[in-house]
Write a protein that holds these residues in place. Structure first.
Motif, PDB file in Angstrom:
ATOM      1  N   GLU A 167     104.901  48.600  30.596  1.00  0.00           N
ATOM      2  CA  GLU A 167     104.316  49.294  31.750  1.00  0.00           C
ATOM      3  C   GLU A 167     102.810  49.033  31.828  1.00  0.00           C
ATOM      4  O   GLU A 167     102.258  48.872  32.923  1.00  0.00           O
ATOM      5  N   ALA A 168     102.148  48.975  30.685  1.00  0.00           N
ATOM      6  CA  ALA A 168     100.712  48.704  30.671  1.00  0.00           C
ATOM      7  C   ALA A 168     100.402  47.298  31.174  1.00  0.00           C
ATOM      8  O   ALA A 168      99.398  47.077  31.868  1.00  0.00           O
ATOM      9  N   LEU A 169     101.253  46.336  30.829  1.00  0.00           N
ATOM     10  CA  LEU A 169     101.062  44.972  31.327  1.00  0.00           C
ATOM     11  C   LEU A 169     101.172  44.936  32.847  1.00  0.00           C
ATOM     12  O   LEU A 169     100.380  44.273  33.531  1.00  0.00           O
ATOM     13  N   ILE A 170     102.157  45.661  33.371  1.00  0.00           N
ATOM     14  CA  ILE A 170     102.323  45.725  34.826  1.00  0.00           C
ATOM     15  C   ILE A 170     101.109  46.393  35.471  1.00  0.00           C
ATOM     16  O   ILE A 170     100.575  45.913  36.485  1.00  0.00           O
ATOM     17  N   ALA A 171     100.641  47.488  34.885  1.00  0.00           N
ATOM     18  CA  ALA A 171      99.495  48.213  35.442  1.00  0.00           C
ATOM     19  C   ALA A 171      98.239  47.347  35.452  1.00  0.00           C
ATOM     20  O   ALA A 171      97.454  47.385  36.410  1.00  0.00           O
ATOM     21  N   ALA A 172      98.053  46.551  34.394  1.00  0.00           N
ATOM     22  CA  ALA A 172      96.886  45.666  34.336  1.00  0.00           C
ATOM     23  C   ALA A 172      96.912  44.664  35.478  1.00  0.00           C
ATOM     24  O   ALA A 172      95.888  44.404  36.124  1.00  0.00           O
ATOM     25  N   LEU A 173      98.068  44.118  35.753  1.00  0.00           N
ATOM     26  CA  LEU A 173      98.195  43.138  36.833  1.00  0.00           C
ATOM     27  C   LEU A 173      97.989  43.802  38.195  1.00  0.00           C
ATOM     28  O   LEU A 173      97.252  43.296  39.049  1.00  0.00           O
ATOM     29  N   GLN A 174      98.601  44.960  38.388  1.00  0.00           N
ATOM     30  CA  GLN A 174      98.559  45.611  39.697  1.00  0.00           C
ATOM     31  C   GLN A 174      97.203  46.229  40.021  1.00  0.00           C
ATOM     32  O   GLN A 174      96.962  46.604  41.170  1.00  0.00           O
ATOM     33  N   ALA A 175      96.306  46.320  39.035  1.00  0.00           N
ATOM     34  CA  ALA A 175      94.962  46.850  39.299  1.00  0.00           C
ATOM     35  C   ALA A 175      94.109  45.889  40.123  1.00  0.00           C
ATOM     36  O   ALA A 175      93.078  46.283  40.674  1.00  0.00           O
ATOM     37  N   ASP A 176      94.532  44.647  40.220  1.00  0.00           N
ATOM     38  CA  ASP A 176      93.827  43.656  41.036  1.00  0.00           C
ATOM     39  C   ASP A 176      93.947  44.051  42.510  1.00  0.00           C
ATOM     40  O   ASP A 176      95.048  44.307  43.012  1.00  0.00           O
ATOM     41  N   SER A 177      92.833  44.076  43.210  1.00  0.00           N
ATOM     42  CA  SER A 177      92.847  44.461  44.631  1.00  0.00           C
ATOM     43  C   SER A 177      93.646  43.489  45.489  1.00  0.00           C
ATOM     44  O   SER A 177      94.033  43.825  46.615  1.00  0.00           O
ATOM     45  N   SER A 178      93.901  42.289  44.980  1.00  0.00           N
ATOM     46  CA  SER A 178      94.695  41.306  45.721  1.00  0.00           C
ATOM     47  C   SER A 178      96.195  41.554  45.612  1.00  0.00           C
ATOM     48  O   SER A 178      96.981  40.870  46.266  1.00  0.00           O
ATOM     49  N   TRP A 179      96.593  42.512  44.788  1.00  0.00           N
ATOM     50  CA  TRP A 179      98.014  42.759  44.521  1.00  0.00           C
ATOM     51  C   TRP A 179      98.776  43.127  45.793  1.00  0.00           C
ATOM     52  O   TRP A 179      99.828  42.584  46.093  1.00  0.00           O
ATOM     53  N   LYS A 180      98.260  44.097  46.535  1.00  0.00           N
ATOM     54  CA  LYS A 180      98.809  44.514  47.836  1.00  0.00           C
ATOM     55  C   LYS A 180     100.305  44.815  47.765  1.00  0.00           C
ATOM     56  O   LYS A 180     101.088  44.329  48.590  1.00  0.00           O
ATOM     57  N   GLU A 181     100.676  45.599  46.757  1.00  0.00           N
ATOM     58  CA  GLU A 181     102.067  46.056  46.592  1.00  0.00           C
ATOM     59  C   GLU A 181     103.062  44.910  46.495  1.00  0.00           C
ATOM     60  O   GLU A 181     104.233  45.048  46.861  1.00  0.00           O
ATOM     61  N   GLY A 182     102.589  43.777  46.025  1.00  0.00           N
ATOM     62  CA  GLY A 182     103.488  42.637  45.840  1.00  0.00           C
ATOM     63  C   GLY A 182     103.556  41.707  47.031  1.00  0.00           C
ATOM     64  O   GLY A 182     104.265  40.693  46.993  1.00  0.00           O
ATOM     65  N   PHE A 183     102.819  42.004  48.081  1.00  0.00           N
ATOM     66  CA  PHE A 183     102.838  41.161  49.288  1.00  0.00           C
ATOM     67  C   PHE A 183     101.474  40.494  49.471  1.00  0.00           C
ATOM     68  O   PHE A 183     100.858  40.531  50.537  1.00  0.00           O
ATOM     69  N   TYR A 184     101.017  39.867  48.388  1.00  0.00           N
ATOM     70  CA  TYR A 184      99.717  39.222  48.358  1.00  0.00           C
ATOM     71  C   TYR A 184      99.745  37.899  49.121  1.00  0.00           C
ATOM     72  O   TYR A 184     100.779  37.227  49.224  1.00  0.00           O
ATOM     73  N   SER A 185      98.578  37.524  49.647  1.00  0.00           N
ATOM     74  CA  SER A 185      98.457  36.240  50.348  1.00  0.00           C
ATOM     75  C   SER A 185      98.113  35.117  49.382  1.00  0.00           C
ATOM     76  O   SER A 185      98.299  33.943  49.689  1.00  0.00           O
ATOM     77  N   HIS A 186      97.576  35.464  48.222  1.00  0.00           N
ATOM     78  CA  HIS A 186      97.324  34.502  47.155  1.00  0.00           C
ATOM     79  C   HIS A 186      97.546  35.224  45.824  1.00  0.00           C
ATOM     80  O   HIS A 186      97.469  36.454  45.747  1.00  0.00           O
ATOM     81  N   GLN A 187      97.819  34.487  44.786  1.00  0.00           N
ATOM     82  CA  GLN A 187      98.125  35.090  43.496  1.00  0.00           C
ATOM     83  C   GLN A 187      96.964  35.976  43.018  1.00  0.00           C
ATOM     84  O   GLN A 187      95.798  35.568  43.103  1.00  0.00           O
ATOM     85  N   PRO A 188      97.249  37.171  42.523  1.00  0.00           N
ATOM     86  CA  PRO A 188      96.190  38.055  42.013  1.00  0.00           C
ATOM     87  C   PRO A 188      95.714  37.575  40.645  1.00  0.00           C
ATOM     88  O   PRO A 188      96.122  38.082  39.593  1.00  0.00           O
ATOM     89  N   THR A 189      94.835  36.588  40.659  1.00  0.00           N
ATOM     90  CA  THR A 189      94.464  35.897  39.424  1.00  0.00           C
ATOM     91  C   THR A 189      93.737  36.805  38.431  1.00  0.00           C
ATOM     92  O   THR A 189      93.904  36.662  37.217  1.00  0.00           O
ATOM     93  N   ARG A 190      92.923  37.730  38.941  1.00  0.00           N
ATOM     94  CA  ARG A 190      92.255  38.650  38.018  1.00  0.00           C
ATOM     95  C   ARG A 190      93.282  39.532  37.308  1.00  0.00           C
ATOM     96  O   ARG A 190      93.154  39.826  36.122  1.00  0.00           O
ATOM     97  N   ASN A 240     104.825  38.568  40.970  1.00  0.00           N
ATOM     98  CA  ASN A 240     106.054  39.340  41.179  1.00  0.00           C
ATOM     99  C   ASN A 240     107.152  38.928  40.210  1.00  0.00           C
ATOM    100  O   ASN A 240     107.941  39.764  39.764  1.00  0.00           O
ATOM    101  N   ASP A 241     107.221  37.645  39.893  1.00  0.00           N
ATOM    102  CA  ASP A 241     108.236  37.178  38.937  1.00  0.00           C
ATOM    103  C   ASP A 241     108.021  37.815  37.571  1.00  0.00           C
ATOM    104  O   ASP A 241     108.971  38.281  36.925  1.00  0.00           O
ATOM    105  N   LEU A 242     106.763  37.833  37.109  1.00  0.00           N
ATOM    106  CA  LEU A 242     106.468  38.425  35.813  1.00  0.00           C
ATOM    107  C   LEU A 242     106.846  39.902  35.782  1.00  0.00           C
ATOM    108  O   LEU A 242     107.443  40.391  34.810  1.00  0.00           O
ATOM    109  N   ILE A 243     106.528  40.604  36.846  1.00  0.00           N
ATOM    110  CA  ILE A 243     106.843  42.032  36.897  1.00  0.00           C
ATOM    111  C   ILE A 243     108.349  42.255  36.933  1.00  0.00           C
ATOM    112  O   ILE A 243     108.879  43.174  36.291  1.00  0.00           O
ATOM    113  N   ALA A 244     109.066  41.405  37.656  1.00  0.00           N
ATOM    114  CA  ALA A 244     110.527  41.541  37.734  1.00  0.00           C
ATOM    115  C   ALA A 244     111.159  41.442  36.344  1.00  0.00           C
ATOM    116  O   ALA A 244     112.048  42.232  35.990  1.00  0.00           O
TER     117      ALA A 244
END
Length: 339
Positions: A167-190, A240-244
């Motif tokens: 869950e912490a790994l997922i939270a770290a990824l989703q903290a990126d402002s580019s995440w946009k609930e999984g509907f990002y226009s480019h990969q949330p690299t941060r 999204n693949d990593l989170i899945a």
């Protein structure tokens, strides 16, 4: 060019009750199927792993000898090659991809090997990490079919502590402002880099860092190791693949099925296969004591911890010494149980 094949499964109803339309498994085979179809090994992949990441344990002269066995490596759902958020059409794409369980993965792998190849017996199922969880599931779901299992670096049920780390790994990824609930226009690299930083202390042991074993990998300082390796390691994957796949791991439990209904000991006891269970001595995700409990409830299991300072990552083939130990234990296991 693709070095793998695709098996189409049609519209699949998942364990959750949701449907995954036009599902498919990507897989690769090594060696040849013999006339009696008795030389089959199934070797599932793991979180962020694809079939090529399993190849370190496959080859002539190794335990998984491609001159002797027909080895099938099915890619996990969600890993970017099999059905995943990144390759599923709308409306089940990206952030809408449904939860896929270990039970779902193994049930569809069973379809692959029975429908595609007409296989009725499996000589061995082997796997590391979430591949180990699938290995346990194979043994419990198909006890009449699976002759041997050899899970290493993984458990038959994801315990609460590992769930929290995932869950912490997922939270770290989703903290990126580019995440946009999984509907990002480019990969949330941060966020992907942050996931790498969050994984780093859990993937390896305290001794690994204290003794600076990362220097054997060519990184002179801890700072260089974090920046040049862990900040980069997940950037080649779809977020999204990593989170899945992490969600698959969080829900991992071989007893979470209609037959066992959460009775974990019952699910373990149904594993009739000869079993070699190999935890890493310093694994922080799946510590040896969890496997020790599981083995007590399995009728034909050997508990064989692997002494290593490489933590959870003792089983990915990067450390030659650990790789040889795992291969040798597998060779002895196959030799012992073939008589």
């Amino acid at each position: 060019m693709k070095d793998y094949e695709i098996y189409s499964l049609g519209d699949v109803e998942l364990q959750s009750g949701q449907k995954l339309p036009q599902a498919f498994l990507a897989y690769k085979t090594y060696g040849a199927l013999n006339s009696t179809k008795s030389n089959v090994i199934v070797y599932p992949t793991w979180f962020a792993g694809q079939h090529t990441d399993n190849e370190w344990l496959i080859g002539p002269g190794k335990a998984l000898d491609s001159d002797k066995y027909f080895i099938i490596v099915p890619n996990m759902l969600g890993n970017g090659l099999s059905s995943s958020p990144s390759n599923t059409p709308a409306p089940f794409d990206r952030g809408n991809f449904p939860l896929v369980t270990i039970y779902d993965n193994v049930r569809l792998q069973h379809r692959l090997i029975t429908e595609k190849f007409g296989i009725t017996k499996v000589a061995l199922v082997v796997g590391w990490s979430l591949g180990a969880l699938q290995t346990f599931q194979w043994g419990s779901s198909y006890p009449e079919m699976v002759e041997r299992i050899a899970p290493f670096g993984g458990t038959a049920k994801t315990r609460p502590h590992a769930q929290l780390v995932f869950e912490a790994l997922i939270a770290a990824l989703q903290a990126d402002s580019s995440w946009k609930e999984g509907f990002y226009s480019h990969q949330p690299t941060r966020g992907l880099a942050a996931m790498g930083r969050a994984y780093a202390p859990w993937g390896f042991s305290q001794s690994y860092y204290l003794e600076q074993l990362y220097q054997e990998e060519g990184y002179s300082t801890l700072k260089a190791y974090l920046e040049d390796y862990w900040d980069q390691v997940f950037l080649s994957f779809d977020a999204n693949d990593l989170i899945a796949v992490l969600r698959t791991g969080i829900s991992g439990d071989i007893s979470a099925n209609p037959l066992d209904k959460g009775n974990f000991e019952q699910a373990l006891n149904r594993i009739a296969a000869q079993a070699l269970v190999m935890p890493g001595s310093t694994d922080l995700f799946f510590p040896p004591e969890d496997n020790a409990y599981e083995v007590k409830h399995m009728p034909n299991a050997i508990f064989q911890p692997i002494e290593s300072k490489w933590g959870h990552c003792f089983g990915i083939g990067q450390n030659e010494q650990d790789s040889l130990v795992i291969d040798n234990h597998l060779k002895q296991f196959l030799l012992l149980t073939n008589g």
